[in-house]
Design an enzyme around this catalytic site. Sequence first.
Site, PDB file in Angstrom:
ATOM      1  N   GLU A 125       0.821  -1.205   0.000  1.00 27.00           N
ATOM      2  CA  GLU A 125       0.000   0.000   0.000  1.00 27.00           C
ATOM      3  C   GLU A 125       0.860   1.263   0.000  1.00 27.00           C
ATOM      4  O   GLU A 125       0.438   2.318  -0.474  1.00 27.00           O
ATOM      5  CB  GLU A 125      -0.935  -0.003   1.219  1.00 27.00           C
ATOM      6  N   HIS A 137       7.486 -26.995  -0.832  1.00 27.09           N
ATOM      7  CA  HIS A 137       6.767 -28.068  -1.517  1.00 27.09           C
ATOM      8  C   HIS A 137       5.630 -27.521  -2.375  1.00 27.09           C
ATOM      9  O   HIS A 137       4.806 -28.281  -2.871  1.00 27.09           O
ATOM     10  CB  HIS A 137       6.241 -29.079  -0.481  1.00 27.09           C
ATOM     11  N   LYS A 139     -14.205   0.860  -3.849  1.00 31.25           N
ATOM     12  CA  LYS A 139     -15.289   1.308  -2.984  1.00 31.25           C
ATOM     13  C   LYS A 139     -16.371   2.024  -3.780  1.00 31.25           C
ATOM     14  O   LYS A 139     -17.568   1.806  -3.563  1.00 31.25           O
ATOM     15  CB  LYS A 139     -14.738   2.235  -1.897  1.00 31.25           C
TER      16      LYS A 139
END
Length: 447
Positions: A289, A310, A424
């Site tokens: 961010e 793995h 948003k």
Amino acid sequence: MELIRIDTSKTSGTLKPGEIESLAGEALEANALLHSRKGAGNDFLGWVNLPWEITESTIAEINRVAAGLREKAEIIVVIGIGGSYLGAKAVLEAMTDSFTLLRSKPVTPVVVFAGQNISEDYIHELVTALEDRSFALISISKSGTTTEPAIAFRILKSEIEKRYGKEEAASRIVAITDSSRGALKKLATDEGYETFVIPDDVGGRYSVLTPVGLLPMAAAGLDIAAFVKGAQDMATATAEGVPFEQNPAAVYAAVRNALYRKGFKIEILASYDPKLLYIAEWWKQLYGESEGKDGKGIFPASVTLTADLHSMGQYIQEGERTLFETVISVGKPKHTVKIEREETDLDGLNYIAGKRISEVNRMAEIGVAIAHVDGGVPNIRIELPEINEYYIGALLYFFEKGCGISGYMLGVNPFDQPGVEAYKKNMFALLNKPGFEKESEEIRKRL
């Protein structure tokens, strides 16, 4: 007491001698800019000196409120999203027993989290899990209107008031919010909740040393004074005026920018202890961010080893050579477990009989580092003496300081997040939120 150390020697196959040191001036200038508060995003630089500003009385007040919640509740639900929960979650995961819920007498209260997602099943399962348990709430939001935590708080506030009545419920709710404005602040004042302030000049992802992080830690029984002391000592070690080679945050910022300028666009934070998984999640938000803007930035990823050898190990070893690895290496585990010898030796492990598991883990770490460096993956090693409140406090402040320096070296504002608003607006439009009628019409045409 020794703080963390940073080892950049395994970047030498990629970076020429002197390349890291050539960025020392840039790194120290960026560090000075943080302390002068004259750089981009200077309205959100309160975290820089925060460790020195946390007083004994502040710690005592946080511990007082936490003790009150601990007396009342078996479960404490912390409501928040992003930086409002990741710091506390990271420290709690690092410091608490991984299997406390399986103990015949689990340590209480148990701290759980809500408001970090919009999963209907998650909130249903949480509400039903609370039915036979006493509980309390810590609600964290500057505005009180952020969608995810606001939904969770509305539902859990209703549950706690049904259970205990409004007066008793108010004594079980603590709000961490703005000092003077916002929906949560108004509600806290109207209902009489205990409150703590999120400083105006500290952004969410840098807020772990405010009550946002400290109250949930204290509620879980952690030593927040030791956590703050670790951060204070790291703040001293990375302060303005500390020489480059002695400043681990400046060195870290310089080496990652040197690698970025050579085409290494992905940083993988690796650890060999699963307790550090959420430290990596917190780190990903902090760096992603802060740096991911203006078409720039190192992409932050993480692995927990040896488990991810793995799964992701193949790509790290032989995939596209655009990544480097930063390893958090823990010096001393809390417990001792040795591998026993067996007569039949069917699993072929007698060659390590008598060794501690941590010794095997250390050899895996060293072997993997050599293999990855041989495969063209530069390796930075951060040595953490052990996992406790003091060293975790130092580690988190180290990453915060390194992020601020690195962001300025990258040429971005590391303290805003304009891109977060895009989703948003679309979500509000799709939900027909008042005031978004035009956006709603436009986005539905696209659908």
